[in-house]
Design an enzyme around this catalytic site. Structure first.
Site, PDB file in Angstrom:
ATOM      1  N   PHE A  91      57.216   0.272  88.555  1.00 38.08           N
ATOM      2  CA  PHE A  91      55.815  -0.124  88.384  1.00 38.08           C
ATOM      3  C   PHE A  91      55.322   0.487  87.085  1.00 38.08           C
ATOM      4  O   PHE A  91      55.319   1.706  86.919  1.00 38.08           O
ATOM      5  CB  PHE A  91      54.942   0.355  89.547  1.00 38.08           C
ATOM      6  CG  PHE A  91      53.505  -0.091  89.415  1.00 38.08           C
ATOM      7  CD1 PHE A  91      53.113  -1.334  89.878  1.00 38.08           C
ATOM      8  CD2 PHE A  91      52.561   0.726  88.806  1.00 38.08           C
ATOM      9  CE1 PHE A  91      51.796  -1.753  89.738  1.00 38.08           C
ATOM     10  CE2 PHE A  91      51.248   0.313  88.663  1.00 38.08           C
ATOM     11  CZ  PHE A  91      50.860  -0.925  89.131  1.00 38.08           C
TER      12      PHE A  91
ATOM     13  N   ASP B 261      58.562   6.515  81.580  1.00 42.63           N
ATOM     14  CA  ASP B 261      57.194   6.384  82.077  1.00 42.63           C
ATOM     15  C   ASP B 261      56.904   7.574  82.994  1.00 42.63           C
ATOM     16  O   ASP B 261      57.370   7.631  84.126  1.00 42.63           O
ATOM     17  CB  ASP B 261      57.076   5.052  82.840  1.00 42.63           C
ATOM     18  CG  ASP B 261      55.721   4.848  83.503  1.00 42.63           C
ATOM     19  OD1 ASP B 261      54.945   5.812  83.612  1.00 42.63           O
ATOM     20  OD2 ASP B 261      55.454   3.707  83.942  1.00 42.63           O
TER      21      ASP B 261
ATOM     22  N   LYS C  13      47.110   9.490  84.089  1.00 41.32           N
ATOM     23  CA  LYS C  13      46.695  10.087  85.349  1.00 41.32           C
ATOM     24  C   LYS C  13      46.248  11.544  85.227  1.00 41.32           C
ATOM     25  O   LYS C  13      45.140  11.831  84.824  1.00 41.32           O
ATOM     26  CB  LYS C  13      47.788   9.907  86.398  1.00 41.32           C
ATOM     27  CG  LYS C  13      47.918   8.452  86.877  1.00 41.32           C
ATOM     28  CD  LYS C  13      48.839   8.342  88.064  1.00 41.32           C
ATOM     29  CE  LYS C  13      48.953   6.898  88.564  1.00 41.32           C
ATOM     30  NZ  LYS C  13      47.724   6.382  89.175  1.00 41.32           N
TER      31      LYS C  13
END
Length: 423
Positions: free
Chosen positions: A160, A245, A274
């Site tokens: 994702f 990532d 985040k």
């Protein structure tokens, strides 16, 4: 600054009282349902304020939050040092655009480069935007050195990488692809752990391989270290750009500043978001020398990237991540995982550090566990069939024990109701 914030909150409360406005949960939820686009399956609770690991609703309900805003509130709710740094910067200069220099942006970039061994940083606003920048930088490197047509990025099934069209295409899950085609060209997928399958996909059109070291939305599944090293070797052999990532795994989540450290891995590009901002939106693309050199003026941009208020908060987050802080993350992770392994109906655990996936025996559904935990005052997440825990990195031994106690209550009740063969 703390006193000023308190006075402002008091004055706001007085104003609301004078105006006769009641910010109770029912009104908050009703208004949201009426005016906000329904793209989220929200939990049926409203949150009004928070401190540390606890969030509170308008009627005083308290929740021990083991989600940290899906890994964002790395220092918990409203950390005083973080809040004062953000407030102080907002009172001085809130935005300029990237046509000018500001100190918080440069300070943060230096800290990230020194901490990770990377050479340059590009700042954006989200994980998806960071991954877009990484893809562009990889393709630019390949174009500069090999010409047009070498632009395919290989990603993993179950990955994702975001919800923009490009990062959605990079995401190796068909469920996220429904309705939104046609998709961009230039992405192909391979199964994690299958190095021979990956090698067969690499051809003259391949420019990069993009990995999550722990597939978060894919079920909190960590990649095998030997596979990761084989990918690095393949990238070196073929001069491919290795993108990692770390939007969810980075900034202390796994007990090291980057999850790459667990794998002894040096990527060409790392993406962060985040937890870096501590609660404000930020994305970062960290590039090594070879991938940074081709990204000159006009090659990429972001109006809000490097915003001084956001960077002021991120500087506090990075400064907090010293050896003692990360040691506590690792200790609490060991405590949490040991406690979880003893709970009823727990089949196995996945992830690294404080990025935890929990698989249950047969009839126990993660969504049901989430709902039951919420009713008992514990907020958790799901990822595919697993329960997912992403607590703030500031948690204490007491916080862990309290969460384990609630989970034990929930799972014991479910065990008593479950058919014997499922346990």
């Amino acid at each position: 600054m703390g006193k000023l914030a308190s006075e402002c909150e008091t004055e706001r409360a007085r104003t609301l009282t004078k105006e006769g406005i009641s910010m109770d949960s029912e009104k908050v939820i009703k208004r949201d349902n009426e005016y906000v686009l329904h793209t989220y399956n929200r939990n049926p609770i409203a949150l009004e304020k928070g401190h540390g690991l606890y969030a509170e609703g308008p009627e005083g309900q308290k929740y021990l939050d083991f989600t940290s805003g899906i890994g964002v509130n790395s220092l918990g709710y409203c950390d005083l040092t973080w809040a004062e740094a953000v407030s102080e910067q907002a009172h001085k200069l809130q935005h300029t655009s990237n046509l000018y220099y500001t100190a918080p942006c440069g300070k943060l970039a230096k800290k990230l480069c020194k901490r990770t061994g990377m050479n340059k940083v590009f700042f954006g606003n989200s994980g998806a935007e960071a991954n877009e920048g990484a893809i562009k930088a990889a393709r630019k490197y390949s174009f500069d050195h090999y010409g047009k047509g070498r632009d395919v990025v290989i990603t993993l099934v179950n990955s994702f990488h975001g919800r923009t069209i490009a990062t959605l295409t990079a995401t190796g899950q068909e469920v996220f692809h429904n309705y939104f085609g046609p998709f961009n060209e230039g992405f192909v997928y391979t199964t994690a752990g299958d190095i021979e399958g990956l090698r067969e996909l690499v051809d003259r059109h391949t420019c990069a391989i993009m990995l999550e070291l722990i597939q978060g939305e894919g079920g909190v599944m960590a990649l095998d270290p030997e596979y990761v090293q084989a990918v690095r070797a393949l990238c070196d052999e073929k001069d491919l750009v290795l993108i990692v990532d770390e939007v969810q795994t980075g900034v202390g989540r796994t007990g090291t500043f980057l999850c790459c450290e667990h794998y002894n891995l040096k990527p060409d590009i790392v993406t962060l978001a985040k937890g870096l901002g501590g609660g404000l939106p930020i994305g970062a693309v960290l590039l090594n020398e070879k991938t940074a050199e081709g990204m000159g003026p006009g090659s990429h941009g972001s109006t809000f990237g490097g915003n001084p208020v956001v960077c002021a908060g991120a500087n506090v987050v990075v400064d907090r991540m010293d050896q003692s802080f990360l040691a506590n993350v690792s200790e609490r992770a060991v405590q949490l995982r040991a406690g979880l392994a003893k709970l009823p109906m727990v089949k196995n655990l996945s992830g690294i550090g404080l990025m935890v996936g929990i698989e249950f025996f047969g009839g126990i559904q993660a969504a049901d566990v989430l709902a039951a935990c919420r009713e008992k005052g514990l907020l958790v997440l799901t990822a595919k069939s697993r329960l997912r825990l992403l607590p703030p990195l500031t948690l204490t031994a007491h916080d862990v024990e309290k969460a384990l106690g609630i989970l034990n209550e929930v799972l014991t009740e479910m065990e008593q109701k479950a058919p014997k063969e499922q346990a």
